[in-house]
Scaffold this motif. Structure first.
Motif, PDB file in Angstrom:
ATOM      1  N   GLY A  75       1.091  -1.670   0.182  1.00  0.00           N
ATOM      2  CA  GLY A  75       0.146  -0.409   0.006  1.00  0.00           C
ATOM      3  C   GLY A  75       0.626   1.716  -0.209  1.00  0.00           C
ATOM      4  O   GLY A  75       1.979   1.626   1.300  1.00  0.00           O
ATOM      5  N   VAL A 121      -2.535   3.810  -2.477  1.00  0.00           N
ATOM      6  CA  VAL A 121      -3.965   3.701  -1.291  1.00  0.00           C
ATOM      7  C   VAL A 121      -4.217   5.280  -0.613  1.00  0.00           C
ATOM      8  O   VAL A 121      -5.509   5.506   0.053  1.00  0.00           O
ATOM      9  CB  VAL A 121      -4.048   2.759   0.768  1.00  0.00           C
ATOM     10  CG1 VAL A 121      -4.118   1.494  -0.147  1.00  0.00           C
ATOM     11  CG2 VAL A 121      -2.392   3.203   0.389  1.00  0.00           C
ATOM     12  N   ALA A 122      -2.995   5.962  -1.176  1.00  0.00           N
ATOM     13  CA  ALA A 122      -3.539   7.573  -0.152  1.00  0.00           C
ATOM     14  C   ALA A 122      -2.413   8.779  -0.952  1.00  0.00           C
ATOM     15  O   ALA A 122      -1.904   7.880  -1.941  1.00  0.00           O
ATOM     16  CB  ALA A 122      -3.541   7.761   0.550  1.00  0.00           C
ATOM     17  N   SER A 126      -7.984   7.430  -0.932  1.00  0.00           N
ATOM     18  CA  SER A 126      -8.224   8.240   0.244  1.00  0.00           C
ATOM     19  C   SER A 126      -7.398   9.811  -0.592  1.00  0.00           C
ATOM     20  O   SER A 126      -6.303   9.451  -0.834  1.00  0.00           O
ATOM     21  CB  SER A 126      -8.048   7.921   1.531  1.00  0.00           C
ATOM     22  OG  SER A 126      -6.593   7.685   1.958  1.00  0.00           O
ATOM     23  N   HIS A 161      -6.107  13.723   0.206  1.00  0.00           N
ATOM     24  CA  HIS A 161      -5.679  14.680   1.504  1.00  0.00           C
ATOM     25  C   HIS A 161      -4.939  16.095   0.811  1.00  0.00           C
ATOM     26  O   HIS A 161      -4.392  15.159  -0.063  1.00  0.00           O
ATOM     27  CB  HIS A 161      -4.506  13.529   2.426  1.00  0.00           C
ATOM     28  CG  HIS A 161      -5.377  12.313   3.077  1.00  0.00           C
ATOM     29  ND1 HIS A 161      -6.349  12.305   4.013  1.00  0.00           N
ATOM     30  CD2 HIS A 161      -5.562  10.941   2.144  1.00  0.00           C
ATOM     31  CE1 HIS A 161      -6.000  10.759   4.246  1.00  0.00           C
ATOM     32  NE2 HIS A 161      -5.702   9.802   3.158  1.00  0.00           N
ATOM     33  N   SER A 204      -1.337  13.532   7.320  1.00  0.00           N
ATOM     34  CA  SER A 204      -2.866  13.233   7.369  1.00  0.00           C
ATOM     35  C   SER A 204      -2.883  11.886   6.508  1.00  0.00           C
ATOM     36  O   SER A 204      -3.288  10.489   6.752  1.00  0.00           O
ATOM     37  CB  SER A 204      -3.536  13.315   6.983  1.00  0.00           C
ATOM     38  OG  SER A 204      -4.150  14.025   5.534  1.00  0.00           O
ATOM     39  N   GLU A 223      -0.365   8.422   7.194  1.00  0.00           N
ATOM     40  CA  GLU A 223      -1.445   8.019   8.337  1.00  0.00           C
ATOM     41  C   GLU A 223      -2.357   6.998   7.961  1.00  0.00           C
ATOM     42  O   GLU A 223      -3.843   6.559   8.745  1.00  0.00           O
ATOM     43  CB  GLU A 223      -1.551   9.044   9.551  1.00  0.00           C
ATOM     44  CG  GLU A 223      -0.490   9.231  10.086  1.00  0.00           C
ATOM     45  CD  GLU A 223      -0.872  10.505  11.517  1.00  0.00           C
ATOM     46  OE1 GLU A 223      -1.924  11.089  11.891  1.00  0.00           O
ATOM     47  OE2 GLU A 223       0.551  10.756  12.097  1.00  0.00           O
ATOM     48  N   ALA A 224      -2.819   7.492   7.233  1.00  0.00           N
ATOM     49  CA  ALA A 224      -4.227   6.854   5.726  1.00  0.00           C
ATOM     50  C   ALA A 224      -4.015   5.091   6.405  1.00  0.00           C
ATOM     51  O   ALA A 224      -2.834   4.322   6.214  1.00  0.00           O
ATOM     52  CB  ALA A 224      -4.790   6.841   4.892  1.00  0.00           C
ATOM     53  N   PRO A 225      -5.914   4.695   6.890  1.00  0.00           N
ATOM     54  CA  PRO A 225      -5.271   3.322   6.198  1.00  0.00           C
ATOM     55  C   PRO A 225      -4.401   2.551   5.784  1.00  0.00           C
ATOM     56  O   PRO A 225      -4.624   2.485   4.521  1.00  0.00           O
ATOM     57  CB  PRO A 225      -6.350   3.239   6.657  1.00  0.00           C
ATOM     58  CG  PRO A 225      -6.611   4.026   7.074  1.00  0.00           C
ATOM     59  CD  PRO A 225      -6.471   4.761   6.743  1.00  0.00           C
ATOM     60  N   GLY A 226      -3.463   1.664   5.508  1.00  0.00           N
ATOM     61  CA  GLY A 226      -3.598   0.799   4.703  1.00  0.00           C
ATOM     62  C   GLY A 226      -1.831   1.080   4.203  1.00  0.00           C
ATOM     63  O   GLY A 226      -1.205   0.664   3.253  1.00  0.00           O
ATOM     64  N   GLN A 229       2.093   1.430   3.979  1.00  0.00           N
ATOM     65  CA  GLN A 229       3.212   0.515   3.424  1.00  0.00           C
ATOM     66  C   GLN A 229       4.525   1.197   3.517  1.00  0.00           C
ATOM     67  O   GLN A 229       5.489   1.199   4.115  1.00  0.00           O
ATOM     68  CB  GLN A 229       3.211  -0.704   3.732  1.00  0.00           C
ATOM     69  CG  GLN A 229       2.132  -1.602   4.028  1.00  0.00           C
ATOM     70  CD  GLN A 229       1.849  -2.376   3.671  1.00  0.00           C
ATOM     71  OE1 GLN A 229       1.215  -2.286   2.042  1.00  0.00           O
ATOM     72  NE2 GLN A 229       1.831  -3.933   3.822  1.00  0.00           N
ATOM     73  N   ARG A 268       7.908   7.814  11.085  1.00  0.00           N
ATOM     74  CA  ARG A 268       6.731   6.032  11.080  1.00  0.00           C
ATOM     75  C   ARG A 268       7.223   5.245  10.610  1.00  0.00           C
ATOM     76  O   ARG A 268       6.442   4.037  10.793  1.00  0.00           O
ATOM     77  CB  ARG A 268       5.636   6.691  10.186  1.00  0.00           C
ATOM     78  CG  ARG A 268       5.146   8.014  11.204  1.00  0.00           C
ATOM     79  CD  ARG A 268       3.755   8.621  10.159  1.00  0.00           C
ATOM     80  NE  ARG A 268       3.753  10.113  10.765  1.00  0.00           N
ATOM     81  CZ  ARG A 268       3.368  10.871  11.153  1.00  0.00           C
ATOM     82  NH1 ARG A 268       5.025  11.043  10.548  1.00  0.00           N
ATOM     83  NH2 ARG A 268       2.847  11.819  12.041  1.00  0.00           N
TER      84      ARG A 268
END
Length: 341
Positions: free
Chosen positions: A6, A33-34, A54, A56, A61, A64-67, A69, A90
């Motif tokens: 991701g 994924v973002a 997603s 942004h 942000s 830090e979105a789901p998925g 990597q 992170r």
């Protein structure tokens, strides 16, 4: 190898949108994924037709979105330092487009931050290292059959410069690729730079010093010259000739389609870098995805990004002063001691 990697893409402009397309349609093993971009409409257009992405306006942000990597940074250079440090905090692997960080002080902060982690997380996007012709030239030089490299003659031409392009950007944006390519091909650091300024082309915007002739010296006595001409008007051309003790080798001659019609023939000339280096970008991103999925980091390091920033800054000073300017690098952290240039 498990599920798809991701990826959060930071920046949805010309380069970022092309990487989004690449991750979706060309590269295997990953998915977007973002996406983050201050222009929401531009970001939405770049991911149109992609499911589960997603959007942004804030890069953090998106991280830090789901998925998420891993991170691909394709935002403007001044935003890179903050994004890199946020990714490091992170533990996220990164592919960062060049310039890693435009100023050498900020670039050194990134080097020091990654060195404190004790492991590499970032690959820097010097895509010429993945170009088939450059790789053949690198292999030939490393093999030693032509003897010691004495000179590199380089050409870097663009059809036209974008609005706001400055004389300094010919060096710190355009010639930054030759800076890294020379360090990599010769396996030497660049130690000094001189910039000569021929009369500017009538096709250059008012106030822009274009073309320029940039001369680099290396730590073992080789010379690297670069003709950079960003308003040549006819095409995008990148060439490099290595002159060695027992022979020479040249890459970048256009072996493209020749169209014959209407009593004449014409040879196609690439109009921008995304065309000329499309395969290199594909290989670069695929290599990054493959290495990341194996828990590894390969390719150009943040030290390479830092070195390019230092040399480019010296080049800009040489342009401004008209004199030879030496290059002063900070001590290399142990983390990069064994990294091949």
């Amino acid at each position: 190898m498990g599920d798809l990697l991701g990826v959060a893409v930071l920046g949805a402009g010309h380069m970022g949108a092309d990487h989004i397309r690449r991750l979706d349609r060309v590269v295997s093993g990953a998915r977007v994924v973002a996406v983050a971009d201050p222009d929401t409409d531009r970001a939405k257009e770049a991911v149109a037709g992609l499911d589960g992405v997603s959007v942004h306006t804030d890069p953090v942000s998106a991280l830090e979105a789901p998925g998420v990597q891993a991170v691909l940074i394709a935002s403007p250079g001044p935003a890179h330092e903050e994004a890199l440090l946020a990714a490091f905090a992170r533990g996220l692997p990164v592919l960062c487009e060049k310039p890693m960080v435009p100023d050498s002080t900020g670039a050194l902060r990134v080097v020091e931050a990654e060195a404190r982690l004790g492991r590499r997380l970032a690959q820097i996007g010097f895509m010429r290292r993945y170009d088939a012709e450059y790789r053949r030239l690198k292999s030939l030089l490393d093999g030693g059959g032509l003897g010691r490299p004495l000179m590199l003659h380089c050409t870097h031409r663009n059809v036209s410069s974008p609005p706001g392009f400055t004389s300094a950007m010919l060096i710190n944006s355009s010639v930054s690729h030759e800076i890294d390519a020379a360090r990599w091909l010769l396996d030497q650091d660049l130690t000094a730079v001189t910039v000569l300024r021929p009369a500017s082309s009538a096709g250059a915007p008012e106030g822009l010093t274009d073309p320029q002739f940039v001369l680099f010296e290396t730590e073992r006595g080789a010379l690297v010259d670069v003709e950079v001409f960003v308003n040549c008007g006819f095409g995008y051309q990148v060439r490099c000739e290595a002159v060695c003790e027992r022979g020479s080798a040249r890459i970048g001659d256009e072996h493209t389609m020749v169209v014959t019609a209407g009593g004449g023939a014409r040879e196609e000339v690439a109009q921008d870098y995304l065309v000329r280096f499309a395969d290199a970008y594909d290989r670069e991103v695929q290599a990054w995805v493959d290495a990341t999925r194996r828990g590894r980091v390969t390719g150009p390091s943040v030290w390479d990004g830092y070195a390019a920033s230092v040399v480019a800054e010296a080049g800009v000073r040489a342009l401004e002063t008209g004199g030879r300017t030496t290059v002063e690098l900070a001590p290399r952290p142990d983390l990069y001691a064994e990294v091949s240039r």
